[in-house]
Scaffold this motif. Structure first.
Motif, PDB file in Angstrom:
ATOM      1  N   SER A 249       0.757  -1.259   0.000  1.00 32.24           N
ATOM      2  CA  SER A 249      -0.059   0.153  -0.044  1.00 32.24           C
ATOM      3  C   SER A 249       0.973   1.262  -0.018  1.00 32.24           C
ATOM      4  N   GLY A 250       1.871   1.077   0.602  1.00 31.29           N
ATOM      5  CA  GLY A 250       2.943   2.237   0.688  1.00 31.29           C
ATOM      6  C   GLY A 250       3.636   2.609  -0.597  1.00 31.29           C
ATOM      7  N   ALA A 251       3.916   1.298  -1.268  1.00 32.34           N
ATOM      8  CA  ALA A 251       4.435   1.522  -2.591  1.00 32.34           C
ATOM      9  C   ALA A 251       3.433   2.186  -3.369  1.00 32.34           C
ATOM     10  N   ARG A 252       2.042   1.730  -3.424  1.00 33.72           N
ATOM     11  CA  ARG A 252       1.285   2.323  -4.385  1.00 33.72           C
ATOM     12  C   ARG A 252       1.180   3.679  -4.180  1.00 33.72           C
ATOM     13  N   ASP A 253       1.049   4.233  -2.775  1.00 33.20           N
ATOM     14  CA  ASP A 253       0.916   5.749  -2.387  1.00 33.20           C
ATOM     15  C   ASP A 253       1.805   6.340  -3.178  1.00 33.20           C
ATOM     16  N   PHE A 254       3.363   5.994  -2.838  1.00 32.27           N
ATOM     17  CA  PHE A 254       4.166   6.512  -3.507  1.00 32.27           C
ATOM     18  C   PHE A 254       4.242   6.843  -5.093  1.00 32.27           C
ATOM     19  N   GLY A 255       3.719   5.624  -5.621  1.00 32.69           N
ATOM     20  CA  GLY A 255       3.675   5.384  -7.023  1.00 32.69           C
ATOM     21  C   GLY A 255       2.676   6.507  -7.443  1.00 32.69           C
ATOM     22  N   ASN A 256       1.496   6.649  -6.757  1.00 27.07           N
ATOM     23  CA  ASN A 256       0.537   7.377  -7.209  1.00 27.07           C
ATOM     24  C   ASN A 256       0.861   8.793  -7.042  1.00 27.07           C
ATOM     25  N   GLN A 257       1.704   9.163  -5.954  1.00 27.66           N
ATOM     26  CA  GLN A 257       2.205  10.674  -6.111  1.00 27.66           C
ATOM     27  C   GLN A 257       3.164  10.864  -7.235  1.00 27.66           C
ATOM     28  N   LEU A 258       3.610   9.855  -7.532  1.00 28.81           N
ATOM     29  CA  LEU A 258       4.776   9.959  -8.739  1.00 28.81           C
ATOM     30  C   LEU A 258       4.071  10.249  -9.990  1.00 28.81           C
ATOM     31  N   ARG A 259       2.797   9.536 -10.057  1.00 26.98           N
ATOM     32  CA  ARG A 259       2.092   9.370 -11.458  1.00 26.98           C
ATOM     33  C   ARG A 259       1.330  11.023 -11.539  1.00 26.98           C
ATOM     34  N   ASP A 260       0.856  11.370 -10.480  1.00 31.07           N
ATOM     35  CA  ASP A 260      -0.141  12.644 -10.290  1.00 31.07           C
ATOM     36  C   ASP A 260       0.861  13.787 -10.494  1.00 31.07           C
ATOM     37  N   ARG A 261       2.104  13.557  -9.804  1.00 34.82           N
ATOM     38  CA  ARG A 261       2.922  14.901 -10.158  1.00 34.82           C
ATOM     39  C   ARG A 261       3.901  15.027 -11.101  1.00 34.82           C
ATOM     40  N   TYR A 262       4.116  13.899 -11.488  1.00 30.82           N
ATOM     41  CA  TYR A 262       5.181  13.854 -12.655  1.00 30.82           C
ATOM     42  C   TYR A 262       4.863  12.584 -13.870  1.00 30.82           C
ATOM     43  N   PRO A 263       3.707  13.161 -14.183  1.00 33.13           N
ATOM     44  CA  PRO A 263       3.035  12.058 -15.310  1.00 33.13           C
ATOM     45  C   PRO A 263       3.742  11.886 -16.471  1.00 33.13           C
ATOM     46  N   GLN A 264       4.762  12.799 -16.768  1.00 39.66           N
ATOM     47  CA  GLN A 264       5.568  12.354 -18.063  1.00 39.66           C
ATOM     48  C   GLN A 264       6.989  11.778 -17.798  1.00 39.66           C
ATOM     49  N   SER A 265       7.243  11.759 -16.617  1.00 37.38           N
ATOM     50  CA  SER A 265       8.768  11.045 -16.283  1.00 37.38           C
ATOM     51  C   SER A 265       8.559   9.766 -16.580  1.00 37.38           C
ATOM     52  N   ARG A 266      10.145   9.224 -16.814  1.00 39.28           N
ATOM     53  CA  ARG A 266      10.154   7.805 -17.005  1.00 39.28           C
ATOM     54  C   ARG A 266       9.779   6.933 -15.750  1.00 39.28           C
ATOM     55  N   GLU A 267       9.958   7.553 -14.547  1.00 36.55           N
ATOM     56  CA  GLU A 267       9.647   6.778 -13.447  1.00 36.55           C
ATOM     57  C   GLU A 267       8.230   6.439 -13.145  1.00 36.55           C
ATOM     58  N   ALA A 268       7.310   7.530 -13.670  1.00 38.92           N
ATOM     59  CA  ALA A 268       5.899   7.358 -13.739  1.00 38.92           C
ATOM     60  C   ALA A 268       5.560   6.272 -14.745  1.00 38.92           C
ATOM     61  N   ALA A 269       6.115   6.165 -15.802  1.00 42.73           N
ATOM     62  CA  ALA A 269       5.892   5.134 -16.819  1.00 42.73           C
ATOM     63  C   ALA A 269       6.253   3.737 -16.323  1.00 42.73           C
ATOM     64  N   ALA A 270       7.553   3.782 -15.397  1.00 41.03           N
ATOM     65  CA  ALA A 270       7.667   2.493 -15.004  1.00 41.03           C
ATOM     66  C   ALA A 270       6.994   1.968 -13.948  1.00 41.03           C
ATOM     67  N   PHE A 271       6.440   2.917 -13.267  1.00 42.17           N
ATOM     68  CA  PHE A 271       5.335   2.505 -12.138  1.00 42.17           C
ATOM     69  C   PHE A 271       4.076   2.118 -12.775  1.00 42.17           C
ATOM     70  N   GLY A 272       3.543   2.631 -13.773  1.00 43.18           N
ATOM     71  CA  GLY A 272       2.424   2.352 -14.782  1.00 43.18           C
ATOM     72  C   GLY A 272       2.660   0.851 -15.387  1.00 43.18           C
ATOM     73  N   ARG A 273       3.825   0.570 -15.592  1.00 40.24           N
ATOM     74  CA  ARG A 273       4.258  -1.133 -16.040  1.00 40.24           C
ATOM     75  C   ARG A 273       4.327  -1.935 -14.879  1.00 40.24           C
ATOM     76  N   GLY A 274       4.457  -1.406 -13.627  1.00 35.97           N
ATOM     77  CA  GLY A 274       4.796  -2.299 -12.601  1.00 35.97           C
ATOM     78  C   GLY A 274       6.247  -2.673 -12.658  1.00 35.97           C
ATOM     79  N   SER A 275       7.180  -2.040 -13.447  1.00 35.38           N
ATOM     80  CA  SER A 275       8.484  -2.368 -13.687  1.00 35.38           C
ATOM     81  C   SER A 275       9.286  -1.960 -12.141  1.00 35.38           C
ATOM     82  N   PHE A 276       9.039  -2.532 -10.999  1.00 38.61           N
ATOM     83  CA  PHE A 276       9.830  -1.901  -9.960  1.00 38.61           C
ATOM     84  C   PHE A 276      11.427  -2.116 -10.166  1.00 38.61           C
ATOM     85  N   ASP A 277      11.751  -3.054 -10.682  1.00 41.84           N
ATOM     86  CA  ASP A 277      13.136  -3.566 -10.709  1.00 41.84           C
ATOM     87  C   ASP A 277      14.028  -2.922 -11.958  1.00 41.84           C
ATOM     88  N   GLU A 278      13.303  -2.200 -12.223  1.00 46.07           N
ATOM     89  CA  GLU A 278      13.859  -1.293 -13.570  1.00 46.07           C
ATOM     90  C   GLU A 278      15.048  -0.441 -13.075  1.00 46.07           C
TER      91      GLU A 278
END
Length: 278
Positions: A249-278
């Motif tokens: 749940s904590g991972a999702r919370d940080f990921g959602n903050q990432l997606r909301d604040r930096y939607p164009q970042s490659r980190e947000a794209a990795a979160f969207g793919r679920g690529s946590f080990d990227e």
């Protein structure tokens, strides 16, 4: 594959320190301390503008302009100003130091290295130039050579930017795969400047790569706990740390903050793919 992924993660984290290194370099270039005329030196007087010779005044103004243009990314104009400074005072170490940074940014490695070496020929123990040359070498994967120049900078007399150099040195050690030394170096940098978010995030990244997830969480929280310090890298690192600790749940919370604040970042794209080990 894991080492490649680690290198990619760390390459992302070095975006935190690029500004740190270059800002420090600009400070060194802006602080052009041209020598006083012999009469003023002998009298023990405090330097004022009236003590400057005409070449000194012209060189100082040109260097100030060059530093400003360099900071704004106007590299060709900055280089022109450096050339004019050197026309006024041909053996000005600060000018060669800044020229090295400009040529490095332009991708001319040969002239960049020549410029740094010329600056060090003129002033062998200049901490700013030693730091900048070390950073230049690190960026090109020449880690052992970079280490030499970082150590020389840290041992330079009256050098006042040790935390900055330790930060860059630690990241370079990590890029070179020496995580134990990177941890020790970044810890020293943190002890000297605990308020620097670049140090905290890079130390957290090294600890994450070493599998010390609780300790990594401590340092990245120091950054993410202040909204103005957060960025895509710090939020993504926090999300990956929480996932390793089993806190989905904590991972999702940080990921959602990432997606909301930096939607164009490659980190947000990795979160969207679920690529946590990227």
């Amino acid at each position: 594959m894991s080492s490649l992924l680690g290198a990619k993660r760390l390459e992302s984290m070095t975006r935190w320190l690029a500004g740190v290194a270059l800002v420090g370099a600009q400070i060194g270039a802006l602080g052009v301390a041209l020598p006083l005329p012999a009469a003023a030196q002998g009298a023990g007087e405090r330097s004022t503008s009236s003590d400057e010779s005409d070449p000194q005044r012209r060189a100082r103004i040109r260097m100030q302009l060059a530093s400003s243009y360099y900071a704004d990314g106007q590299l060709a104009t900055a280089l022109d100003q450096v050339k004019l400074a050197l026309a006024a005072i041909p053996d000005l170490p600060e000018a060669y130091n800044l020229r090295g940074l400009i040529y490095a940014a332009l991708g001319d490695d040969a002239l960049a290295a020549e410029s740094f070496r010329r600056a060090l020929d003129l002033r062998p123990q200049d901490g700013d130039t030693l730091h900048n040359f070390g950073f230049f070498l690190c960026q090109r994967g020449r880690y052992a050579e970079a280490e030499t120049y970082f150590d020389r900078a840290l041992n330079a007399p009256q050098y006042r930017s040790s935390s900055r150099t330790l930060l860059v040195q630690g990241v370079c050690q990590s890029r070179g795969g020496d995580l134990a030394r990177a941890e020790a170096t970044l810890t020293r940098a943190y002890e000297l400047d605990a308020g620097n978010p670049a140090t905290a995030v890079n130390l957290a990244d090294v600890l994450y790569r070493k599998g010390e997830f609780e300790r990594a969480r401590f340092y990245v929280r120091r950054v993410n706990g202040q909204t103005e310090l957060q960025n895509a890298e710090s939020l993504w690192l926090a999300a990956r740390i929480e996932r390793k600790l089993g806190n989905d749940s904590g991972a999702r919370d940080f990921g959602n903050q990432l997606r909301d604040r930096y939607p164009q970042s490659r980190e947000a794209a990795a979160f969207g793919r679920g690529s946590f080990d990227e």
